[in-house]
Structures are given as structure tokens and as C-alpha cells.
Design an enzyme around this catalytic site. Structure first.
Site, PDB file in Angstrom:
ATOM      1  N   HIS A  88      -2.381  -2.386  -9.878  1.00  0.00           N
ATOM      2  CA  HIS A  88      -3.312  -1.810  -8.907  1.00  0.00           C
ATOM      3  C   HIS A  88      -4.553  -2.677  -8.868  1.00  0.00           C
ATOM      4  O   HIS A  88      -4.970  -3.190  -9.901  1.00  0.00           O
ATOM      5  CB  HIS A  88      -3.685  -0.381  -9.318  1.00  0.00           C
ATOM      6  CG  HIS A  88      -4.212   0.425  -8.189  1.00  0.00           C
ATOM      7  ND1 HIS A  88      -5.529   0.358  -7.793  1.00  0.00           N
ATOM      8  CD2 HIS A  88      -3.590   1.282  -7.341  1.00  0.00           C
ATOM      9  CE1 HIS A  88      -5.685   1.160  -6.753  1.00  0.00           C
ATOM     10  NE2 HIS A  88      -4.538   1.723  -6.450  1.00  0.00           N
ATOM     11  N   HIS A  92       0.882  -1.184   0.000  1.00  0.00           N
ATOM     12  CA  HIS A  92       0.000   0.000   0.000  1.00  0.00           C
ATOM     13  C   HIS A  92       0.914   1.228   0.000  1.00  0.00           C
ATOM     14  O   HIS A  92       1.598   1.488  -0.987  1.00  0.00           O
ATOM     15  CB  HIS A  92      -0.911  -0.114   1.222  1.00  0.00           C
ATOM     16  CG  HIS A  92      -2.033   0.883   1.306  1.00  0.00           C
ATOM     17  ND1 HIS A  92      -2.376   1.732   0.282  1.00  0.00           N
ATOM     18  CD2 HIS A  92      -2.906   1.169   2.316  1.00  0.00           C
ATOM     19  CE1 HIS A  92      -3.401   2.480   0.654  1.00  0.00           C
ATOM     20  NE2 HIS A  92      -3.736   2.163   1.891  1.00  0.00           N
ATOM     21  N   ASP A 120       2.731   5.486  -7.104  1.00  0.00           N
ATOM     22  CA  ASP A 120       3.999   5.366  -6.382  1.00  0.00           C
ATOM     23  C   ASP A 120       5.220   5.228  -7.278  1.00  0.00           C
ATOM     24  O   ASP A 120       6.350   5.293  -6.789  1.00  0.00           O
ATOM     25  CB  ASP A 120       3.940   4.156  -5.436  1.00  0.00           C
ATOM     26  CG  ASP A 120       3.086   4.458  -4.226  1.00  0.00           C
ATOM     27  OD1 ASP A 120       3.111   5.614  -3.792  1.00  0.00           O
ATOM     28  OD2 ASP A 120       2.400   3.551  -3.747  1.00  0.00           O
TER      29      ASP A 120
HETATM   30  N1  CMC Z   1       4.705  -6.903 -10.819  1.00  0.00           N
HETATM   31  C1  CMC Z   1       4.575  -8.080 -11.450  1.00  0.00           C
HETATM   32  N2  CMC Z   1       3.430  -8.778 -11.533  1.00  0.00           N
HETATM   33  C2  CMC Z   1       2.355  -8.244 -10.926  1.00  0.00           C
HETATM   34  C3  CMC Z   1       2.416  -7.023 -10.254  1.00  0.00           C
HETATM   35  C4  CMC Z   1       3.642  -6.332 -10.205  1.00  0.00           C
HETATM   36  N3  CMC Z   1       3.750  -5.163  -9.576  1.00  0.00           N
HETATM   37  N4  CMC Z   1       1.199  -6.733  -9.748  1.00  0.00           N
HETATM   38  C5  CMC Z   1       0.418  -7.742 -10.106  1.00  0.00           C
HETATM   39  N5  CMC Z   1       1.112  -8.665 -10.817  1.00  0.00           N
HETATM   40  C6  CMC Z   1       0.605  -9.881 -11.434  1.00  0.00           C
HETATM   41  C7  CMC Z   1       0.444 -10.990 -10.381  1.00  0.00           C
HETATM   42  O1  CMC Z   1       1.610 -11.770 -10.275  1.00  0.00           O
HETATM   43  C8  CMC Z   1      -0.738 -11.748 -10.933  1.00  0.00           C
HETATM   44  O2  CMC Z   1      -0.285 -12.560 -11.992  1.00  0.00           O
HETATM   45  P1  CMC Z   1      -0.911 -14.044 -12.206  1.00  0.00           P
HETATM   46  O3  CMC Z   1      -2.337 -13.794 -12.565  1.00  0.00           O
HETATM   47  O4  CMC Z   1      -0.097 -14.658 -13.288  1.00  0.00           O
HETATM   48  O5  CMC Z   1      -0.770 -14.748 -10.868  1.00  0.00           O
HETATM   49  C9  CMC Z   1      -1.609 -10.667 -11.544  1.00  0.00           C
HETATM   50  O6  CMC Z   1      -0.709  -9.609 -11.912  1.00  0.00           O
HETATM   51  C10 CMC Z   1      -2.671 -10.115 -10.593  1.00  0.00           C
HETATM   52  O7  CMC Z   1      -1.987  -9.657  -9.423  1.00  0.00           O
HETATM   53  P2  CMC Z   1      -2.593  -9.666  -7.956  1.00  0.00           P
HETATM   54  O8  CMC Z   1      -1.480  -9.635  -6.963  1.00  0.00           O
HETATM   55  O9  CMC Z   1      -3.608 -10.774  -7.847  1.00  0.00           O
HETATM   56  O10 CMC Z   1      -3.374  -8.282  -7.974  1.00  0.00           O
HETATM   57  P3  CMC Z   1      -3.922  -7.527  -6.711  1.00  0.00           P
HETATM   58  O11 CMC Z   1      -5.045  -6.694  -7.195  1.00  0.00           O
HETATM   59  O12 CMC Z   1      -4.182  -8.460  -5.584  1.00  0.00           O
HETATM   60  O13 CMC Z   1      -2.680  -6.627  -6.263  1.00  0.00           O
HETATM   61  C11 CMC Z   1      -1.193  -4.830  -5.937  1.00  0.00           C
HETATM   62  C12 CMC Z   1      -2.580  -5.256  -6.442  1.00  0.00           C
HETATM   63  C13 CMC Z   1      -1.117  -3.292  -5.933  1.00  0.00           C
HETATM   64  C14 CMC Z   1      -1.022  -5.314  -4.480  1.00  0.00           C
HETATM   65  C15 CMC Z   1      -0.117  -5.435  -6.855  1.00  0.00           C
HETATM   66  O14 CMC Z   1      -0.301  -5.002  -8.179  1.00  0.00           O
HETATM   67  C16 CMC Z   1       1.297  -5.130  -6.366  1.00  0.00           C
HETATM   68  O15 CMC Z   1       1.804  -5.841  -5.489  1.00  0.00           O
HETATM   69  N6  CMC Z   1       1.935  -4.054  -6.950  1.00  0.00           N
HETATM   70  C17 CMC Z   1       3.237  -3.656  -6.508  1.00  0.00           C
HETATM   71  C18 CMC Z   1       3.106  -2.853  -5.219  1.00  0.00           C
HETATM   72  C19 CMC Z   1       2.616  -1.465  -5.489  1.00  0.00           C
HETATM   73  O16 CMC Z   1       3.088  -0.768  -6.383  1.00  0.00           O
HETATM   74  N7  CMC Z   1       1.655  -1.035  -4.650  1.00  0.00           N
HETATM   75  C20 CMC Z   1       1.134   0.325  -4.692  1.00  0.00           C
HETATM   76  C21 CMC Z   1      -0.293   0.388  -5.092  1.00  0.00           C
HETATM   77  S1  CMC Z   1      -0.762   2.066  -5.512  1.00  0.00           S
HETATM   78  C22 CMC Z   1      -0.778   2.888  -4.010  1.00  0.00           C
HETATM   79  C23 CMC Z   1      -2.015   2.647  -3.299  1.00  0.00           C
HETATM   80  O17 CMC Z   1      -3.075   3.042  -3.800  1.00  0.00           O
HETATM   81  O18 CMC Z   1      -1.927   2.086  -2.191  1.00  0.00           O
END
Ligand code: CMC
Length: 422
Positions: A302, A263, A358
Site C-alpha cells: 500500500h 486501486h 483487498d
Molecule cells: N507485490 C510485490 N512487490 C511489491 C508489491 C506487491 N504487491 N507492492 C509493492 N511491491 C514492491 C515494488 O516492486 C517495489 O520494490 P523495489 O523497491 O524493489 O522496486 C516496492 O515494493 C515499492 O513498490 P511501489 O510500486 O513503488 O509502491 P507504490 O506505493 O507505488 O504502490 C501499490 C502501492 C498498492 C500500487 C502496490 O503495492 C501494488 O501494486 N499492490 C498490489 C495491488 C493492490 O493490492 N492494490 C490495492 C491497494 S489497497 C486498496 C486501495 O486502497 O485502493
């Protein structure tokens, strides 16, 4: 075509037809036809936890509006304090309302001396400012015990005012404590963002004059962080608020939720990642390790945006202004190249992974000389009005205490066995 869904319990043949209103179906229809059958949704992937009139987010089309106003217009024309008012009260203030609001915030920035002398001085010399911030916000509830009268709208407004006013003071104090520098008292002749910069950086000069370009850029970043509907920390705020805890305790919980790298901690993680990549040649190998699942491209992806995060676009544009003053960050080129490669790669395209807010904020903060462990603190300052607006809204809606159900997966009943017999 009727705008409804039909839920049928095939065990009993009972059915209910429920209307789809504003893109949602009232869960009561489900519980009417399926009492005791829980809708399993870890991470709230499909659950709308609130009805809210604060922020509209259309992740498919990259749209973000506060109270109807596009984020792009607010970033260009408004100020952070005006946006705080908008989020908290529902409309932009009139000239008089704005003057009163700015005055009230400006004159409540001081903290009780015991916060500094007794409380802050108690932390270990290298304490993380986010840890100090979480604790200090919670500690404020002990200074304002009347804050627990959450039913009284006037009392709520006083606490809201205190939190908006004092959060930058706490943040700067946490930073100064973490580097062993004396605390700088607020300067009421400066505006909100300038005063924060003064409390951060002032050394021996009688009056600190912040660079106007940097102060403006920081103000815009605070606007961009001011709210983001039902994100993790705001949900924490609403959940804690639903127990009728006082707002200082609730805000401390929301700040703790923001601390995590998924986050608010992602901006710090981006800088670690860019530093580790180090140069252009290492980018392809890094991308491969992300695609192989060993790494994550921090600042990308996201839960809600399946398009370019509109905040990231604004931040990227402001980065140029900041770098003209501070000199360019050597990590910027790596970030730009990384974005270019990721946006043309099928792995990222097929998963709709775009830069989020971010990805570039950390570079700006770093150029402004903020240490990395202050990045999430800056996010917390910005998000304060959003947390408070949601807290206020949920109390006005008289919402129920948050108490989800679970699907129990553990062992069924078994008899206790004495320790010597196990
Ligand atoms: N790099 C590589 N792969 C990713 C990433 C990433 N940053 N984010 C998602 N994926 C892939 C993930 O591996 C999955 O692939 P598969 O379907 O093959 O298993 C797919 O995309 C869906 O990902 P998820 O983790 O199920 O998606 P989510 O909605 O649960 O997670 C997130 C959202 C923000 C936690 C995630 O994208 C992440 O960890 N991003 C990096 C951390 C980040 O930048 N966070 C800041 C968010 S913006 C600030 C805020 O509003 O808080």
C-alpha cells in the site's frame, strides 16, 4: 529545536524559513523563494493535496479513523448509513437525525424509468458492470440538471442524498442487465444493505429475506471502504470537483479511477491470482516469481500503510462468520498460506508489504456469490460517502482549481516540415 525548515536558493543566496505545521510545510514558502522552480512529485509521493478533517490515516502504525472514531469501533458498533452521516456531517447523528437520514435515503432509491428502459438496455449484453456504473452515474447528471448549482449547500445535500440512495440501485441494475435478468425494484421495508441484496438476488419470491449474517458482513465491508483520505479516486473526485463540475459527473470520474487493478480492481485481481496459483505446492514458485519481478502479490502493499492494513484485519475476522454460512472457499487456505509465507520472507518484510483490504474481501464476495466483475462495484458503493464528503469539504474550503505544473522534457522549438519532406 525549531519546528521549521530553511529553503535556500544557492543561485541567489535567498533563504526562507518555513514552519512545519501538522507534519506539513506550506508550499508557498517554496514558491516565494523559488518562483518558477517546480517541485517535481509524480504520483504525489510527497505532496499533501488537501487539508482535510475527514479521515486520519497513520500508515506507520496501522491506524484508520473516520472523524476521530477508530475504524475497529465503527465496524463493531455502527452501521454503514450511520457512518455515511458521520463522514458527511462530521459527527455521529442523534437518534432523530439518524431516523431522518435513514428515511431520506430509503425513500430515494428509485431511478427514473428511462435509466433502465432506455439507458441500461442500450448496453451490450456482456457489458462489464463497472463500465455501466461509471456511465450511469454520469448520466444521472442529465436527469438532475440543477445539480450544477454546486454553490448552494441545500442543493448539494439533495444530490448527496440521491447518490447515496441510488448507487446500490444502479449497481444491482448493472448486474441484472449483465446477466439478462429483469430488474428488481427497491424494497423500502428492508435496510440499506438488505435492499441491495434483494435487488441483486431476488427471483420470483414475493419478499426477499437476506441472510442476516451475510447482510451484516456486507454492511461492515461497506463501512471499511467508506473513506480512505486522499486515495486515487478521491483525488480524482476533488480534482474534478475543483472545476465546479456537478457531483454526478465528478463521482463518475472517481468511479472510473477506482476501476483500475492498482486501486479498486485489486480484489478481483486477488481472486485471479489465487485461482491461478491453484494449490499449496505452487505457492513457493509464485513467491519466487514475485520476488523476481515477474508477478505482483495482489492484495499486498500500500502506498500509505507500512504496517498491517487495519481494514484487512477486520475483514479477515468477518470472513470466518461468512464462511460458517456459505461454506469455506477453497482459495482461503491458499490465501492464508501465501500470507504466512510472505510475512516471514525478507523481500516482503524489507519493503513493508502486508495484506491490504483487498486481500480477503474478494474471498468474502465470492463466497456470497457475487461475480468477480461486481467486486469493484461493491467498493464503489462503499466509497460513495467518502467521495462526497471530500467533494463537499473542498467546496466549503473554496479551494482553487487543481492545476499542477509540469517539468517539460520534450524537444525545444523546431520548424514544421511538410509531410513529403520528412
Ligand atoms: N507485490 C510485490 N512487490 C511489491 C508489491 C506487491 N504487491 N507492492 C509493492 N511491491 C514492491 C515494488 O516492486 C517495489 O520494490 P523495489 O523497491 O524493489 O522496486 C516496492 O515494493 C515499492 O513498490 P511501489 O510500486 O513503488 O509502491 P507504490 O506505493 O507505488 O504502490 C501499490 C502501492 C498498492 C500500487 C502496490 O503495492 C501494488 O501494486 N499492490 C498490489 C495491488 C493492490 O493490492 N492494490 C490495492 C491497494 S489497497 C486498496 C486501495 O486502497 O485502493
Amino acid at each position: 529545536m525549531p519546528e521549521t525548515v530553511t529553503i535556500t536558493d544557492n543561485r541567489t543566496g535567498r533563504s526562507v524559513e518555513a514552519p512545519i505545521v501538522n507534519g506539513g510545510v506550506d508550499a508557498k514558502a517554496w514558491s516565494d523563494v523559488l518562483p518558477g522552480v517546480w517541485f517535481l512529485d509524480p504520483g504525489y509521493m510527497t505532496t499533501a493535496s488537501a487539508q482535510s478533517a475527514i479521515t486520519e490515516l497513520d500508515g506507520e502504525n496501522g491506524i484508520l479513523r473516520y472523524r476521530g472514531y477508530p475504524i475497529e469501533q465503527l465496524a463493531e458498533h455502527s452501521t454503514y448509513l450511520e457512518v455515511c452521516y458521520l463522514l458527511l456531517h462530521g459527527d455521529l447523528p442523534t437518534k432523530d437525525q439518524l431516523e431522518t437520514w435513514v428515511h431520506d435515503v430509503t425513500y430515494h432509491t428509485f431511478l427514473h424509468e428511462n435509466m433502465r428502459r432506455r439507458f441500461m438496455d442500450g448496453f451490450h449484453h456482456d457489458a462489464h458492470p463497472m463500465g455501466m456504473m461509471v456511465s450511469a452515474l454520469a448520466a444521472l447528471s442529465t436527469f438532475y440538471p440543477e445539480a450544477k448549482n454546486i454553490e448552494d449547500p441545500q442543493n448539494r445535500n439533495i444530490q448527496i442524498n440521491r447518490l447515496i440512495s441510488k448507487t446500490p440501485t444502479i449497481a444491482a441494475m448493472a448486474y441484472r442487465a449483465s446477466i439478462g435478468m429483469p430488474f428488481v425494484y427497491p424494497d423500502n421495508s428492508l435496510n440499506y444493505t438488505e435492499n441491495f441484496l434483494s435487488m441483486m438476488w431476488r427471483v420470483a419470491e414475493p419478499h426477499y429475506e437476506p441472510d442476516p449474517v451475510l447482510a451484516k458482513a456486507l454492511d461492515v465491508l461497506l463501512i471499511l471502504h467508506a473513506d480512505h483520505e486522499q486515495n486515487c479516486s478521491t483525488t480524482a473526485m476533488r480534482v474534478i470537483g475543483s472545476s465546479h463540475a456537478d457531483p454526478f459527473s465528478a463521482v463518475a470520474g472517481a468511479t472510473a479511477a477506482l476501476y483500475g487493478p492498482r486501486h479498486g480492481g485489486a480484489n478481483e485481481a486477488v481472486i485471479h491470482m489465487l485461482t491461478e496459483i491453484g494449490s499449496y505446492e505452487n505457492i513457493p514458485a509464485f513467491i519466487e516469481s514475485v520476488k523476481g519481478g515477474s508477478d505482483r502479490l495482489m492484495g499486498f502493499g500500500h502506498r500509505v500503510y507500512k504496517a498491517y492494513d487495519p481494514r484487512a484485519r477486520i475483514v479477515k475476522a468477518h470472513a470466518d462468520e461468512v464462511f460458517k454460512v456459505t461454506g469455506k472457499s477453497p482459495l482461503l487456505d491458499i490465501a492464508l498460506k501465501l500470507e504466512e509465507i510472505a510475512l516471514s520472507d525478507d523481500y516482503f518484510k524489507s519493503r513493508n508489504l502486508y495484506p491490504n483490504v483487498d486481500f480477503y474481501t474478494g474471498l468474502i464476495y465470492q463466497a456470497m456469490k457475487f461475480p468477480m466483475d461486481m467486486f469493484t462495484v461493491l467498493f464503489a458503493i462503499g466509497r460513495m460517502p467518502g467521495w462526497l464528503a471530500h467533494w463537499q469539504e473542498s467546496l466549503e474550503q473554496n479551494s482553487k482549481i487543481s492545476r499542477p505544473r509540469q517539468v517539460y522534457m520534450g524537444p525545444s522549438v523546431r520548424d514544421y516540415v511538410a509531410v513529403g519532406d520528412r
